[in-house]
Write a protein that holds these residues in place. Structure first.
Motif, mmCIF file in Angstrom:
data_model
loop_
_atom_site.group_PDB
_atom_site.id
_atom_site.type_symbol
_atom_site.label_atom_id
_atom_site.label_comp_id
_atom_site.label_asym_id
_atom_site.label_seq_id
_atom_site.Cartn_x
_atom_site.Cartn_y
_atom_site.Cartn_z
ATOM 1 N N GLN A 12 5.438 -1.095 0.763
ATOM 2 C CA GLN A 12 4.688 -2.321 0.529
ATOM 3 C C GLN A 12 3.206 -2.028 0.391
ATOM 4 O OE1 GLN A 12 5.608 -5.092 3.693
ATOM 5 N NE2 GLN A 12 7.511 -5.730 2.679
ATOM 6 N N PRO A 13 2.481 -2.868 -0.315
ATOM 7 C CA PRO A 13 1.019 -2.704 -0.389
ATOM 8 C C PRO A 13 0.412 -2.622 1.007
ATOM 9 C CG PRO A 13 1.743 -4.344 -1.971
ATOM 10 C CD PRO A 13 2.947 -4.003 -1.140
ATOM 11 N N LYS A 86 -1.764 0.803 -2.922
ATOM 12 C CA LYS A 86 -1.933 -0.349 -3.800
ATOM 13 C C LYS A 86 -0.874 -0.309 -4.893
ATOM 14 C CE LYS A 86 -6.960 0.065 -3.259
ATOM 15 N NZ LYS A 86 -8.242 0.234 -3.982
ATOM 16 N N PRO A 87 -0.556 -1.441 -5.488
ATOM 17 C CA PRO A 87 0.421 -1.432 -6.596
ATOM 18 C C PRO A 87 0.026 -0.469 -7.717
ATOM 19 C CG PRO A 87 0.062 -3.664 -5.835
ATOM 20 C CD PRO A 87 -0.926 -2.814 -5.093
ATOM 21 N N GLU A 88 -1.266 -0.307 -7.944
ATOM 22 C CA GLU A 88 -1.699 0.591 -9.009
ATOM 23 C C GLU A 88 -1.515 2.069 -8.669
ATOM 24 O OE1 GLU A 88 -3.431 -1.930 -7.633
ATOM 25 O OE2 GLU A 88 -5.575 -1.415 -7.432
ATOM 26 N N THR A 90 1.417 3.120 -8.012
ATOM 27 C CA THR A 90 2.788 3.350 -8.466
ATOM 28 C C THR A 90 2.798 4.347 -9.615
ATOM 29 O OG1 THR A 90 3.553 1.162 -7.774
ATOM 30 C CG2 THR A 90 4.809 2.270 -9.515
ATOM 31 N N THR A 112 6.619 3.973 -5.506
ATOM 32 C CA THR A 112 6.535 2.590 -5.964
ATOM 33 C C THR A 112 5.927 1.737 -4.862
ATOM 34 O OG1 THR A 112 8.504 2.870 -7.357
ATOM 35 C CG2 THR A 112 7.814 0.615 -6.871
ATOM 36 N N VAL A 113 4.833 1.070 -5.200
ATOM 37 C CA VAL A 113 4.148 0.202 -4.240
ATOM 38 C C VAL A 113 4.351 -1.232 -4.702
ATOM 39 C CG1 VAL A 113 2.005 -0.318 -3.046
ATOM 40 C CG2 VAL A 113 2.461 2.016 -3.864
ATOM 41 N N SER A 114 5.139 -1.959 -3.937
ATOM 42 C CA SER A 114 5.488 -3.320 -4.345
ATOM 43 C C SER A 114 5.950 -4.119 -3.139
ATOM 44 C CB SER A 114 6.603 -3.280 -5.397
ATOM 45 O OG SER A 114 7.031 -4.588 -5.711
ATOM 46 N N SER A 115 5.672 -5.408 -3.185
ATOM 47 C CA SER A 115 6.158 -6.292 -2.129
ATOM 48 C C SER A 115 7.487 -6.915 -2.528
ATOM 49 C CB SER A 115 5.126 -7.381 -1.832
ATOM 50 O OG SER A 115 4.787 -8.074 -3.005
#
Length: 115
Positions: A12-13, A86-88, A90, A112-115
């Protein structure tokens, strides 16, 4: 010669991951080591560098203060500690060994950074 990355995954972020890259088949302690990453549709970019003895490190501006590169020459392994993700961030993360004209690459590990 082998470079084998591990430690990637879904986070997760704001979370953390530690990537490892285990080297074999060459004299690891002679080689400078880099971590690169490549996001979909983007060019591969240099994320972090560490000199052969570990005394010098450099980071891309986008990860300074959040990522830390380190190495254990006794274990033939380089690490990338990633925090405040951060998502970026990824991307597929690759380790790279460099000694003069010799260059070796690992197969990559997905982060992979994602909620």
């Amino acid at each position: 010669v082998q470079l084998v990355e591990s430690g990637g995954g879904l986070v997760q972020p704001g979370g953390s991951l530690r990537l490892s890259c285990a080297a074999s088949g060459f004299t690891f302690s002679r080689y400078d080591m880099n971590w690169y990453r490549q996001a979909p549709g983007k060019e591969r970019e240099l994320v972090a560098y560490i000199s052969s003895a570990g005394f010098t490190t450099n980071y891309a501006d986008s990860v300074k203060g959040r990522f830390t590169i380190s190495r254990d020459n006794a274990k033939n392994t380089v690490y990338l500690q990633m925090s405040s993700l951060k998502p970026e961030d990824t991307a597929v993360y690759y380790c790279n060994a460099v000694y003069f004209i010799d260059r070796y690459w690992g197969q990559g590990t997905q982060v992979t950074v994602s909620s």
